[in-house]
Design a protein around this motif. Sequence first.
Motif, PDB file in Angstrom:
ATOM      1  N   MET A   1       0.851  -1.202   0.000  1.00 14.26           N
ATOM      2  CA  MET A   1       0.000   0.000   0.000  1.00 14.26           C
ATOM      3  C   MET A   1       0.880   1.243   0.000  1.00 14.26           C
ATOM      4  O   MET A   1       1.857   1.319   0.724  1.00 14.26           O
ATOM      5  N   ARG A   2       0.481   2.222  -0.820  1.00 11.20           N
ATOM      6  CA  ARG A   2       1.250   3.446  -0.921  1.00 11.20           C
ATOM      7  C   ARG A   2       1.054   4.304   0.320  1.00 11.20           C
ATOM      8  O   ARG A   2      -0.052   4.466   0.829  1.00 11.20           O
ATOM      9  N   ALA A   3       2.165   4.866   0.811  1.00  7.55           N
ATOM     10  CA  ALA A   3       2.064   5.777   1.954  1.00  7.55           C
ATOM     11  C   ALA A   3       1.303   7.031   1.549  1.00  7.55           C
ATOM     12  O   ALA A   3       1.351   7.468   0.408  1.00  7.55           O
ATOM     13  N   ARG A   4       0.572   7.608   2.493  1.00  6.20           N
ATOM     14  CA  ARG A   4      -0.245   8.775   2.205  1.00  6.20           C
ATOM     15  C   ARG A   4       0.171   9.944   3.071  1.00  6.20           C
ATOM     16  O   ARG A   4       0.789   9.784   4.112  1.00  6.20           O
ATOM     17  N   ASP A   5      -0.263  11.141   2.619  1.00  8.52           N
ATOM     18  CA  ASP A   5      -0.055  12.385   3.375  1.00  8.52           C
ATOM     19  C   ASP A   5       1.404  12.617   3.703  1.00  8.52           C
ATOM     20  O   ASP A   5       1.758  13.106   4.761  1.00  8.52           O
ATOM     21  N   GLY A   6       2.277  12.254   2.792  1.00  7.09           N
ATOM     22  CA  GLY A   6       3.676  12.594   2.977  1.00  7.09           C
ATOM     23  C   GLY A   6       4.375  11.808   4.064  1.00  7.09           C
ATOM     24  O   GLY A   6       5.358  12.253   4.640  1.00  7.09           O
ATOM     25  N   ILE A   7       3.913  10.599   4.389  1.00  9.80           N
ATOM     26  CA  ILE A   7       4.602   9.811   5.413  1.00  9.80           C
ATOM     27  C   ILE A   7       5.974   9.383   4.914  1.00  9.80           C
ATOM     28  O   ILE A   7       6.941   9.330   5.654  1.00  9.80           O
ATOM     29  N   ASN A   8       6.083   9.057   3.607  1.00 12.50           N
ATOM     30  CA  ASN A   8       7.410   8.778   3.053  1.00 12.50           C
ATOM     31  C   ASN A   8       8.295  10.011   3.207  1.00 12.50           C
ATOM     32  O   ASN A   8       7.826  11.139   3.163  1.00 12.50           O
ATOM     33  N   GLY A   9       9.576   9.811   3.343  1.00 17.15           N
ATOM     34  CA  GLY A   9      10.499  10.936   3.420  1.00 17.15           C
ATOM     35  C   GLY A   9      10.412  11.675   4.725  1.00 17.15           C
ATOM     36  O   GLY A   9      10.698  12.858   4.800  1.00 17.15           O
ATOM     37  N   GLN A  10      10.034  10.976   5.782  1.00 19.16           N
ATOM     38  CA  GLN A  10       9.814  11.652   7.050  1.00 19.16           C
ATOM     39  C   GLN A  10      11.095  12.203   7.649  1.00 19.16           C
ATOM     40  O   GLN A  10      11.064  12.945   8.620  1.00 19.16           O
ATOM     41  N   ASN A  11      12.248  11.853   7.055  1.00 14.36           N
ATOM     42  CA  ASN A  11      13.493  12.442   7.518  1.00 14.36           C
ATOM     43  C   ASN A  11      13.507  13.953   7.347  1.00 14.36           C
ATOM     44  O   ASN A  11      14.248  14.663   8.010  1.00 14.36           O
ATOM     45  N   LEU A  12      12.668  14.459   6.461  1.00 10.67           N
ATOM     46  CA  LEU A  12      12.591  15.895   6.231  1.00 10.67           C
ATOM     47  C   LEU A  12      11.475  16.546   7.037  1.00 10.67           C
ATOM     48  O   LEU A  12      11.220  17.724   6.906  1.00 10.67           O
ATOM     49  N   MET A  13      10.792  15.753   7.862  1.00 14.94           N
ATOM     50  CA  MET A  13       9.719  16.296   8.671  1.00 14.94           C
ATOM     51  C   MET A  13       9.905  15.809  10.099  1.00 14.94           C
ATOM     52  O   MET A  13      10.626  14.851  10.366  1.00 14.94           O
ATOM     53  N   ASP A 244      -5.487   9.756  -1.026  1.00 16.12           N
ATOM     54  CA  ASP A 244      -5.346   8.667  -1.984  1.00 16.12           C
ATOM     55  C   ASP A 244      -5.532   9.147  -3.416  1.00 16.12           C
ATOM     56  O   ASP A 244      -4.924   8.620  -4.344  1.00 16.12           O
ATOM     57  N   ARG A 245      -6.377  10.169  -3.600  1.00 15.26           N
ATOM     58  CA  ARG A 245      -6.726  10.598  -4.951  1.00 15.26           C
ATOM     59  C   ARG A 245      -5.880  11.755  -5.458  1.00 15.26           C
ATOM     60  O   ARG A 245      -5.892  12.030  -6.665  1.00 15.26           O
ATOM     61  N   TYR A 246      -5.173  12.426  -4.576  1.00 14.49           N
ATOM     62  CA  TYR A 246      -4.392  13.593  -5.006  1.00 14.49           C
ATOM     63  C   TYR A 246      -3.136  13.195  -5.760  1.00 14.49           C
ATOM     64  O   TYR A 246      -2.824  13.756  -6.808  1.00 14.49           O
ATOM     65  N   THR A 247      -2.390  12.246  -5.220  1.00 11.45           N
ATOM     66  CA  THR A 247      -1.138  11.815  -5.857  1.00 11.45           C
ATOM     67  C   THR A 247      -1.282  10.392  -6.375  1.00 11.45           C
ATOM     68  O   THR A 247      -2.137   9.638  -5.920  1.00 11.45           O
ATOM     69  N   GLU A 248      -0.399  10.027  -7.328  1.00 12.99           N
ATOM     70  CA  GLU A 248      -0.525   8.733  -7.986  1.00 12.99           C
ATOM     71  C   GLU A 248       0.560   7.740  -7.625  1.00 12.99           C
ATOM     72  O   GLU A 248       0.439   6.561  -7.935  1.00 12.99           O
ATOM     73  N   SER A 249       1.636   8.178  -6.968  1.00 15.82           N
ATOM     74  CA  SER A 249       2.763   7.275  -6.748  1.00 15.82           C
ATOM     75  C   SER A 249       3.569   7.700  -5.533  1.00 15.82           C
ATOM     76  O   SER A 249       3.427   8.824  -5.028  1.00 15.82           O
ATOM     77  N   ASP A 250       4.438   6.802  -5.078  1.00 15.52           N
ATOM     78  CA  ASP A 250       5.365   7.137  -4.003  1.00 15.52           C
ATOM     79  C   ASP A 250       6.310   8.261  -4.427  1.00 15.52           C
ATOM     80  O   ASP A 250       6.760   9.053  -3.595  1.00 15.52           O
ATOM     81  N   ILE A 251       6.618   8.309  -5.714  1.00 16.46           N
ATOM     82  CA  ILE A 251       7.489   9.380  -6.209  1.00 16.46           C
ATOM     83  C   ILE A 251       6.815  10.732  -6.005  1.00 16.46           C
ATOM     84  O   ILE A 251       7.436  11.698  -5.539  1.00 16.46           O
ATOM     85  N   ASP A 252       5.521  10.800  -6.322  1.00 10.74           N
ATOM     86  CA  ASP A 252       4.782  12.035  -6.071  1.00 10.74           C
ATOM     87  C   ASP A 252       4.761  12.366  -4.589  1.00 10.74           C
ATOM     88  O   ASP A 252       4.934  13.527  -4.191  1.00 10.74           O
TER      89      ASP A 252
END
Length: 341
Positions: A1-13, A244-252
């Motif tokens: 499942m794709r992470a949502r609401d910017g959970i990926n990259g949490q090193n910057l948050m 879920d509907r705003y972005t399409e990928s983990d890259i986004d």
Amino acid sequence: MRARDGINGQNLMTSAPPSDAFEAARADTVHPAIAEHLAAASADDGPSYRELSLEEIREMDEESPLSADLDIPVEHVEDRTVPGPDGDVPVRLYDSRTDRSRADPVIVYIHGGGWISGSIETHNRICRNLTAETGYPVVSVGYRLAPEDPFPAGLRDCYAVLEWIATTDDVRGIDPERTVVMGDSAGGNLAAATALLARDRDGPEIAHQVLIYPAMGGAQTTLAYRENSDGYGLTAEIMDVVYDRYTESDIDDANYYAWPRKSGDLSGLPPATILTAGFDPLRDVGALYADQLRQAEVPVSFSNYPAMVHGFFAMIGDPVDVDPAHEAYEEIATKLRNQFD
């Protein structure tokens, strides 16, 4: 499942509480008039938000009592289109001035609605009141919506309007070097992202950014989310659906133009005014973004309205009229006048 609401990259948050400089908490109880409004809304035993179709979500927002027009006199209202990256972008110009012979600041307003809903029409009352309170012209942006046009389509439309304002001679009495980008919720996200994009591209001048309970990324890690995820209008379920509907990928999702809190460098951005609500799952991410701006030496003013909920900026008349909403307009008008006048 794709992470949502910017959970990926949490090193910057950070999910740590905001610093004392930007304390954000909720009151003991929600404002009584809002509590009554929420109780009436919850009595409508309809399907869950996740069960609604996209068309039903948009229709619900268009027909919401908080989207209804109010009798706020404005001298000049005009619908136009602006050349965009993939076709014309609708805009509506609001101008409360009777004398447009001098060049005044202009506000670019970006509506909320979770990137999937909302429109110029749903935010008509807000923009009418905004030009009446500030005395400045307002340009409301009808950007493309997800999921038909996911990130970054809406952002590209907002930036196109910014470029149009910087170069047009077709609007009387505006000073493009005193442009304000402003938005609520998803619109606050897009306003912040527009400011980042303008800085990175050495683009049009932005003199101020106003972010009203903005969706900046990483909300699920905060106390505000745990406190307010149900029962106060904006719920965890709604947030899951729109993210879920705003972005399409983990890259986004790793892109700081999608989630501005992920930017590792906020220096060089315009001064900011950020408003949050105590009973809002997005309360803490607004405060945290204010903290990030402060650490980047960007002038920032932060106000939390402790008895308010997400969406209170529209509560300036029937069916809900609360003093703190009017105070928020006054605060914004005062901040802008102090900078520009």
